[in-house]
Design an enzyme around this catalytic site. Sequence first.
Site: not given
Ligand code: HSE
Length: 394
Positions: A100, A200, A124
Site C-alpha cells: 500500500k 489505504k 487488490e
Molecule cells: N499491518 C497491516 C494491518 C497489514 O495490520 O492491517 C495488512 O495491510
Amino acid sequence: MKHIAILGLGVVGKGTADLLEKNRALIEARIGEAVNIKYILDLRDFPGTPYETRVVHDFSIIENDPEIELVAETMGGAHPAYDFSMACLKAGKSVVTSNKEVVATFGEELLATARANGVSYAFEASVGGGIPIIRPLVNDFISNEIVEISGILNGTTNYILTQMKDYGKTYADALSEAQAKGYAEKDPTADVDGIDTCRKICILTALATGALPNAKEVGTIGIRGVDSADVKLLDKHAYAVKLLGRMQMQGGKPCLLVAPFVCGKASPLAHVDDVFNGITVCGQTLGQTMFYGRGAGADPTASAVANDILSILKDGKDSFAPAFHAAANDEVLPSAQFSCRRYVRTDADKAAVEAVLGSVTDLGGAYITDKSFTEAEFDAAAAKLGNMSALRVL
Ligand code: HSE
C-alpha cells in the site's frame, strides 16, 4: 505453463507461494495452464524448503527473463519495491502487489506505465487484506457517485483495540501478539499511528474519485492516545472505539480523516473485531454497502495476491485497469473541515456541557453530542470546558 516470480518471501510472499503450490491442480483447471514460480527474489536463502532452488539474489535475472510474464511484489517498503515494479512493467511484465505504501505514493505513475506497456498493475491485496474491495469499488459502483467510505482498514490496531475492550489486555501485550501473528508492519508505528490506514483510505479515495490524495496531508491520529477508561465506559453502553479511515464528499470534493472513532451498536463497524476489517461504502443511489473479512495475515493477503495473479494470467491481460491522478491542492478538502459528532468525558455537568456543545446523550460522566463539529469548531468549543477526554463519533 505460465512462469512468474515473487519479490520477497516474507509473510505475504510465502503465503502466496504456499497457496499457489497447495492449489496447483485447482488453479491449472481454472486457468487452463499450470503456474510455475520460477524465481523468488530475497536477500536470504531458504535451505531445506521447497523454494530453495528458486531463490535468486539478483533482480536482473527476473527482469531479463522473457519467460516471466508476471511478478508479484510482496517486499513492502517504498524502495526498492517501486523501482523493481517500474522495471518489470517497462520490461512488459504485469505486476501484482500487496504494497500500500507504493500504491499510495506512486500509484498514478505505475498504472500509467502499465498502460503504456500493455500490461497490468493490480493491487487488490493493498487494502483490506483478503477482502475484495479494490475491484468492486472500480467495477461495481460505476453507475453511482461514492459519497462516503468509512473503514476499519488495519488489522493490527483492530486486534489491539478488541483485546483491550474484551480481555482488558494492555496495549503493549496486544501489540506483541499482533506482531507474533504476522499482522503488523515491519515497523508497527505505521499501524498504531494510523499511517497504514491513511495510505489505504487514500487508495480507496483515488479509486472512488479519480484523484489520489497526498497521504502526508491527511489528518492522521493513531491509537496510542486511546484511554482504556473510555474504552470501558463506552463498552458498557454498547459502543466500540475503532480506528477508522474516513472519506466524505462535501460539495463534490473528498475530505479525509484517520482517527479513533466511537461506533454505536447500530453501525456494522462496531461489530468488526480482532484482525477483521470492515469497510462501508455509500453510493449516492445505492445507499450503504459493507465489505467484511480478514484484513491482515499471511493467508488472507496471499489470497488477494493470488487472485490478482490468476485474473491476469487467465486472459493474458487484466480487464481491471483503473486510472487516477495525484490530486491537485484544490481537489481535496483539508481534514480540518471533516465534520462529525463528538464524545466527551468530563467532570463538567450535563448543563455545562450542553451550554457549550448543544444537546447531548448522557452516558454517565460522558456525553455524545447530537450536533456535528468540524475540527476547528470543536477545538474552540472544547476550550471552554477545560480538561476532558474526547473522541470523534461515527
Ligand atoms: N499491518 C497491516 C494491518 C497489514 O495490520 O492491517 C495488512 O495491510
